[in-house]
Design a protein around this motif. Structure first.
Motif, PDB file in Angstrom:
ATOM      1  N   LEU A   1       0.840  -1.197   0.000  1.00  0.00           N
ATOM      2  CA  LEU A   1       0.000   0.000   0.000  1.00  0.00           C
ATOM      3  C   LEU A   1       0.877   1.250   0.000  1.00  0.00           C
ATOM      4  O   LEU A   1       0.422   2.333  -0.336  1.00  0.00           O
ATOM      5  CB  LEU A   1      -0.919   0.033   1.232  1.00  0.00           C
ATOM      6  N   ASP A   2       2.121   1.082   0.355  1.00  0.00           N
ATOM      7  CA  ASP A   2       3.056   2.195   0.433  1.00  0.00           C
ATOM      8  C   ASP A   2       4.428   1.662   0.023  1.00  0.00           C
ATOM      9  O   ASP A   2       4.618   0.437  -0.050  1.00  0.00           O
ATOM     10  CB  ASP A   2       3.073   2.731   1.883  1.00  0.00           C
TER      11      ASP A   2
ATOM     12  N   GLU B   1       2.458   1.735  -8.952  1.00  0.00           N
ATOM     13  CA  GLU B   1       1.279   1.616  -8.094  1.00  0.00           C
ATOM     14  C   GLU B   1       0.234   0.717  -8.748  1.00  0.00           C
ATOM     15  O   GLU B   1      -0.390  -0.115  -8.095  1.00  0.00           O
ATOM     16  CB  GLU B   1       0.727   3.023  -7.787  1.00  0.00           C
ATOM     17  N   ASN B   2       0.046   0.876 -10.063  1.00  0.00           N
ATOM     18  CA  ASN B   2      -0.964   0.050 -10.737  1.00  0.00           C
ATOM     19  C   ASN B   2      -0.566  -1.428 -10.777  1.00  0.00           C
ATOM     20  O   ASN B   2      -1.411  -2.311 -10.677  1.00  0.00           O
ATOM     21  CB  ASN B   2      -1.238   0.580 -12.142  1.00  0.00           C
TER      22      ASN B   2
ATOM     23  N   ALA C   1      -1.314  -2.715  -7.472  1.00  0.00           N
ATOM     24  CA  ALA C   1      -2.765  -2.895  -7.311  1.00  0.00           C
ATOM     25  C   ALA C   1      -3.195  -4.228  -7.919  1.00  0.00           C
ATOM     26  O   ALA C   1      -3.991  -4.978  -7.343  1.00  0.00           O
ATOM     27  CB  ALA C   1      -3.503  -1.741  -7.979  1.00  0.00           C
ATOM     28  N   ARG C   2      -2.620  -4.544  -9.068  1.00  0.00           N
ATOM     29  CA  ARG C   2      -2.981  -5.781  -9.753  1.00  0.00           C
ATOM     30  C   ARG C   2      -2.548  -6.991  -8.914  1.00  0.00           C
ATOM     31  O   ARG C   2      -3.291  -7.965  -8.774  1.00  0.00           O
ATOM     32  CB  ARG C   2      -2.279  -5.784 -11.114  1.00  0.00           C
TER      33      ARG C   2
ATOM     34  N   ARG D   1      -2.143  -6.992  -5.698  1.00  0.00           N
ATOM     35  CA  ARG D   1      -3.031  -7.072  -4.528  1.00  0.00           C
ATOM     36  C   ARG D   1      -4.319  -7.779  -4.900  1.00  0.00           C
ATOM     37  O   ARG D   1      -4.816  -8.646  -4.179  1.00  0.00           O
ATOM     38  CB  ARG D   1      -3.364  -5.650  -4.014  1.00  0.00           C
ATOM     39  N   GLY D   2      -4.847  -7.383  -6.059  1.00  0.00           N
ATOM     40  CA  GLY D   2      -6.110  -7.979  -6.493  1.00  0.00           C
ATOM     41  C   GLY D   2      -5.986  -9.486  -6.673  1.00  0.00           C
ATOM     42  O   GLY D   2      -6.925 -10.244  -6.399  1.00  0.00           O
ATOM     43  N   GLU D   3      -4.825  -9.934  -7.114  1.00  0.00           N
ATOM     44  CA  GLU D   3      -4.653 -11.365  -7.411  1.00  0.00           C
ATOM     45  C   GLU D   3      -4.255 -12.195  -6.202  1.00  0.00           C
ATOM     46  O   GLU D   3      -4.665 -13.333  -6.056  1.00  0.00           O
ATOM     47  CB  GLU D   3      -3.573 -11.533  -8.491  1.00  0.00           C
TER      48      GLU D   3
ATOM     49  N   LEU E   1     -13.160  -6.961 -10.036  1.00  0.00           N
ATOM     50  CA  LEU E   1     -12.017  -6.155 -10.467  1.00  0.00           C
ATOM     51  C   LEU E   1     -11.002  -7.005 -11.222  1.00  0.00           C
ATOM     52  O   LEU E   1     -10.268  -6.509 -12.065  1.00  0.00           O
ATOM     53  CB  LEU E   1     -11.342  -5.490  -9.259  1.00  0.00           C
TER      54      LEU E   1
END
Lengths: 235, 900
Positions: free
Chosen positions: A64-65, A84-85, A88-89, A91-93, A120
């Motif tokens: 997250l940071d 960051e993106n 994010a991906r 994290r989503g997985e 998502l």
């Protein structure tokens, strides 16, 4: 005769992680050279007094940071080298979250909240999966309710179901029982453990609740932004 | 416990359908709020759609009824009986093109109903049996129009029967002719209600016109000839090559196309003005949308942080909220368009008296779609700016929440932000260009918008800086806190000053422009005691009319009138001057064509003529002189004194020498002198009914036309015109309605050609029209003010959460309701004063620019209205600010602090 060495696959590696913030003219280090590794499937508690840097560390470990210095490697991916993106991906997985303040999206129903990570990711059958999880957490009848219509314990159960919706490789929990009374907290935590057993995820739990920390297989103790203890629980 | 089912196979990214579904579900609670913000643009869209649809309706109705409006394919007219040359021209046209003709002679006259004794000024239309070629004139009782072919009958406007206390079957006297009222007119193509009120129409057969003996020397009449062409003939092609000849013969010709253009010109100008108001309302709405979406974005920080935690990319998050804003903007625009359509249906009845056609109201898809598209785009582009900040929301906010302003902070050089700003600016320019009549006007509107935003931003920065510098330790705590709110982090100074100032600027500009336009019509009847005017008095009738009037009341003013035309200016004949102008325009067009430029439009040509350099040689000036002012009939007078409604602005009134010299002196009205490029010392030779009279321009006058007094473009020194053939106009003060009616009746009986107008009737009519116009203006001002309210609400809403949090914290620390209210009052009063004052000052500049450059009028700032609007905006700001304060007391300290 030498015993056969066991191969330990690390889900999470922190290498000399430092996080500094600027306050006026001064650089303040919230974490200093924090290093440890967490094998796949473990249940690790990070404990420490208020202001010791627990939450900052959790944010860095979950991507997250980003740290000021050092490296965080999550399931083989170096988070510090990702945008960051990309994080994010990832994290989503691979990542699930459970927060102290539940962090459900207030405009979505319980069922829709559980669906979000799957949608998502473009997964099919998100609704069926959400229904299944609702049944597992005992809230099948309340799937169409909005967060504000649920009690604290129910909201956290929905949050846990959401965290497991995408079968995460690792789950981060930030004081998951902090906003609940002792009995509800205990029931919620049991649910967390039971789902984790079935999915085989790694759990990183941040807490200052000593009782909760005792249920983990390993405890990393922080004070003043540094690791001051790292103990494995005796079976 | 059953085992978890396996997660489905991922395809990596959310499909459009999944993202759209999530967007739809997530928007659930925000829809109403977003829609409220987006409603700021609805009124602007409504104005655009209503006025565009109405203008299209009118244009189409005019096109459909254009032949009926004109009555034929070509209409010829002259204010003198046709000369042999003019008749020969018409004969040739008939032989060459197979034209047939109908006639209509129009002139004012007194009508008398002998039975009731009622008299009234009317518009007589003496028509030939085949009039009109196109369109149907209906009567009550029906079918009586054809009686004009056979009998000495009159068909009259219904209002005439009322004012003369007459009915169908009565006799009506026009001059020495007597006609039976056969029917009233029900529907006459091309009639506009207002003209009918001032001079009701009376149709009579042309062949009985001589019997009236009304058309005598100097009578004002229009001799019209309508031509009907064979089916496939093109009137413009036939008339085009004949224009120079027609001009030389002083015969005006209008084709259906020209008639259409003339009829729609006024409605186009009106729609353009209201369209600009609509555009401005839309831009104000855009500012409101931006502020509202800022508030919306602040509320969405937590959700976005969660979504980011759960794996949503910044692009996905942005797409979700842009989609929500766009959808709500579209709905806001559609609602506005629906309102516009509803208004459109009501407009024909409002403008009924001013429209020459029966407007068929139909839905105009082009106007509706354009309105929705412009509204939707404005909503999207204005909301995109604050929405971009959502890209910056870190997932870390789920763990540790910073202040909204910190989370949403964007770098000034952030590329998408710069791109959106550029797109926003270009959109404003593009839409202004689309709506304005000329490129210059479009660029001016958009330039002014940017300048206003720049000045307001600067004011806000200045206010922040000043409040920081001015703050003193010894001030009471609540004042210090309120003033400090203006510069501390997360202040709302810029957003409120911008919204408030922009709103105040737009509303005040609108009101100032309107009041300046309306000022023209502000007829000051009370300044003149005259209530009766007699005109068309022949020389030999003057003394008896004068004594008859004196026996009933007072004669206030008499003026001799001499009809004349300009023969030459500084020894160059009118034909030469017009030839110069034509040559210049042709040379100009050729030069443009060689440069590959488009030919000038009518308006641009008029602009070019108006702006032609006034070089000293005069030749260049002459080239720009408009034909109408050179060729028209001047009804001039002579006298040795100025009247109270005029004043000299250049030169001197007639000298004593003027009474004896060979060349007489003439004083010109300033505006017409400007049109003709005439300056002091120029010699003008006049054709006074065949006699050439030279005159030197010795003074220019400013004339207050809006007075019920005879005023003139050219006033001569008495000696110049004393012997010329003339007629008189006489102004009288006769008190009491029966006395007025008796005098009018006696004079019309003895001198049927002398017309008279009861000015109190005119005054009533004018007041009635003014009341309608004033109502329309009040409506527009209220509409604009109504626009300002949601915009201000949005501006305050943007920082509402921060305000509440701070208020609750203060409350927790022991602040009383009164203290919190005083802090808010200090802050919002300062914001309100600066915002509305800056807006007002800018509006005075803007109002001046529009009145001066667009409407070519003098500007006087209606300070009273401007201050009232500024006061209202200030009150509104404070009220909205204090409403936010009320919310502070609704929140419990725990809930607000837990949130933070």
């Amino acid at each position: 005769m030498l015993s056969k060495p066991t191969i330990r696959i690390f889900m999470l590696i922190a290498k000399e992680v430092t996080r500094e913030y600027r306050s006026g003219d001064q650089q303040i280090a919230v974490l200093r050279d924090v290093s440890f590794s967490i094998p796949q499937g473990s249940f690790v508690a990070i404990v420490g007094p208020s202001g010791s840097g627990k939450t900052t560390l959790l944010g860095l470990l979950a991507g997250l940071d980003t740290p000021t210095r050092g490296q965080v490697i999550l399931d083989g991916s170096d988070l510090t080298k990702m945008s960051e993106n990309e994080r994010a991906r990832l994290r989503g997985e691979k990542v699930g979250f459970v927060f102290q303040s539940f962090q459900l999206i207030p405009t979505l129903t319980a069922r829709e909240n559980i669906q979000v990570p799957l949608e998502l990711q473009g997964a099919d059958g998100a609704a069926a999966r959400a229904d299944d999880l609702l049944e597992r957490i005992g809230l099948k009848a309340r799937g169409h309710h909005f967060p504000m219509q649920l009690s604290g314990g129910e909201q956290q159960r929905v949050a846990i179901a959401r965290a497991f919706a995408n079968n995460p490789r690792i789950l981060f929990a930030d004081e998951p029982t902090g906003n609940l009374d002792a009995a509800t907290g205990a029931r919620v935590f049991e649910l967390l453990e039971s789902l984790n057993r079935e999915s085989g995820s790694t759990i990183v739990l941040v807490t200052h609740d000593a009782m909760l920390a005792q249920r983990a297989s390993r405890t990393i103790r922080l004070a003043d932004g540094a690791v001051v203890g790292d103990t494995e629980a005796t079976a | 416990m059953t085992s978890l089912p396996p997660a489905s196979a991922y395809n990596g990214r959310a499909s459009f359908r999944q993202l759209a579904g999530l967007t739809w579900r997530e928007s659930r609670s925000a829809r109403r709020r977003l829609l409220l913000y987006m409603s700021a643009i609805s009124l602007g869209v409504a104005a655009l759609v209503a006025i565009d649809s109405f203008a299209d309706n009118v244009t189409r109705s005019v096109r459909e009824q254009s032949r009926a409006l004109l009555g034929g394919d070509i209409s010829f007219s002259s204010n003198r009986p046709y000369t042999a040359e003019q008749n020969a021209f018409l004969d040739t046209l008939a032989i060459k093109n197979g034209a047939t003709y109908a006639h209509v002679v129009t002139f004012p006259s007194m009508a008398l109903v002998p039975r009731s004794g009622g008299t009234r000024l009317v518009q007589v239309r003496a028509v030939s049996a085949n009039y009109p070629f196109y369109g149907e004139i209906t009567t009550e009782p029906a079918g009586r129009w054809s009686m004009l072919k056979t009998a000495p009958v009159a068909l009259v406007d219904p209002s005439l029967l009322v004012s003369l206390n007459a009915h169908v079957g009565d006799s009506i006297t026009l001059g020495l002719g007597r006609f039976v009222i056969a029917a009233t007119l029900k529907d006459v193509p091309g009639s506009a209600g207002v003209a009918e009120i001032i001079g009701p129409r009376v149709f009579i057969p042309e062949r009985y016109l001589p019997e009236t003996q009304l058309l005598v020397f100097g009578s004002t009449a229009d001799y019209g000839v309508l031509a009907k062409l064979p089916n496939k003939a093109n009137p413009d092609k036939i008339i085009g090559p004949e224009r120079p000849k027609l001009e030389k013969m002083q015969l005006r010709a209008r084709t259906v196309t020209q008639s259409e253009e003339n009829t729609t010109e006024a409605i186009k100008q009106l729609s353009q003005f209201i369209g600009i108001v609509g555009l401005v309302a839309l831009l104000l709405g855009g500012v409101g949308v931006a502020s509202g979406v800022r508030a919306f974005v602040a509320r969405k920080i937590d959700t976005v942080a969660i979504l980011r935690c759960l794996g949503a990319s910044s692009g996905q998050v942005l797409a979700m909220y842009v989609a929500q804003a766009a959808a709500m903007g579209l709905i806001g625009s559609i609602a506005g368009a629906a309102l516009g359509v509803a208004v459109q249906f009501g407009l024909p009845s409002v403008f009924k008296d001013f429209l020459p056609v029966d407007v068929t109201v139909t839905l105009e898809p082009a106007a509706i779609l354009t309105g929705i598209a412009i509204g939707g785009w404005i909503a999207l582009i204005f909301s995109l700016r604050p929405l971009l900040a959502l890209r910056n929301v870190s997932p870390l906010q789920t763990l540790r929440r910073d202040a909204d302003s910190e989370v949403l902070r964007m770098r000034w050089n952030d590329i998408p932000r710069v791109a959106v700003n550029v797109a926003l600016a270009l959109s404003v320019v593009a839409i202004a260009l689309l709506r304005a009549s000329t490129v210059r006007q479009g660029l001016s509107i958009s330039g002014a918008t940017f300048a206003v935003i720049g000045v307001l931003t600067l004011s806000a920065v200045l206010l922040s800086w000043l409040s920081r510098k001015a703050l003193r330790e010894h001030w009471p705590y609540v004042i210090r806190q309120g003033v400090a709110n203006l510069y501390r982090p997360a202040n709302q100074t810029q957003s409120v000053i911008l919204s408030l100032g922009f709103g105040a600027f737009l509303i005040t500009t609108l009101v100032l422009v309107q009041s300046n336009l309306l000022k023209q019509f502000n007829i000051k009847v009370d300044k003149s005691n005259a209530n009766l005017v007699f005109f068309d008095i022949q020389e030999d009738q003057f003394l008896p009319v004068d004594s008859m009037v004196r026996s009933s009341g007072k004669v206030l003013q008499t003026a001799p009138i001499v009809t004349m035309r300009i023969a030459s200016i500084n020894d160059r004949s009118v034909e030469q001057i017009i030839g110069d102008a034509r040559a210049r325009i042709t040379a100009d067009s050729l030069a443009r064509a060689q440069r590959g430029e488009k030919p000038l439009t009518g308006e641009e040509r008029r602009d070019a003529q108006r702006n032609a350099p006034n070089g000293p040689g005069g030749r260049q000036q002459q080239a720009g002189r408009p034909g109408w002012a050179l060729r028209r009939d001047y009804r001039s007078t002579y006298r040795d004194k100025l009247t109270s409604s005029e004043k000299i602005v250049q030169g001197k009134w007639f000298s004593a020498a003027a009474q004896h010299g060979d060349t007489g002196e003439v004083s010109f009205e300033k505006d017409v002198a400007d049109e003709l490029h005439i300056k002091l010392g120029d010699v003008i030779t006049w054709d006074v009914q065949g006699v050439q009279i030279a005159s030197r321009v010795t003074s220019l006058r400013e004339v207050t036309w809006a007075r019920f007094e005879p005023n003139f473009f050219a006033v001569f020194s008495p000696r110049s015109l004393r012997d010329a053939p003339k007629q008189f106009v006489l102004l009288a003060d006769v008190r009491g309605t029966p006395k007025v009616a008796a005098l009018q009746r006696d004079i019309v009986k003895r001198f049927p050609n002398v017309s008279s107008v009861d000015l109190s009737l005119v005054q009533q009519t004018v007041e009635k029209i003014l009341r309608k116009v004033s109502t329309a203006i009040r409506f527009m001002a209220l509409f604009s003010l109504a626009m300002g309210i949601p915009v201000l609400f949005s501006a305050v809403a943007a920082t509402r959460r921060d305000r509440i949090r701070e208020g609750v914290l203060l409350k927790t620390l022991g602040a009383t309701r009164g203290q919190i209210m005083k802090i808010l009052l200090a802050e919002y009063a300062l914001l309100g004063i600066l915002g509305s004052l800056t807006g007002m000052v800018l509006a005075i500049g803007g109002g001046w620019a529009i009145t001066h450059y667009v409407f070519d009028n003098d500007f006087s700032p209606a300070l009273g209205s401007a201050v009232a609007i500024a006061g209202a905006m200030l009150g509104l700001t404070v009220a909205i600010g204090l409403l936010a304060g009320r919310d502070v007391f609704r929140e419990t300290p725990m809930s607000a602090l837990r949130e933070g």
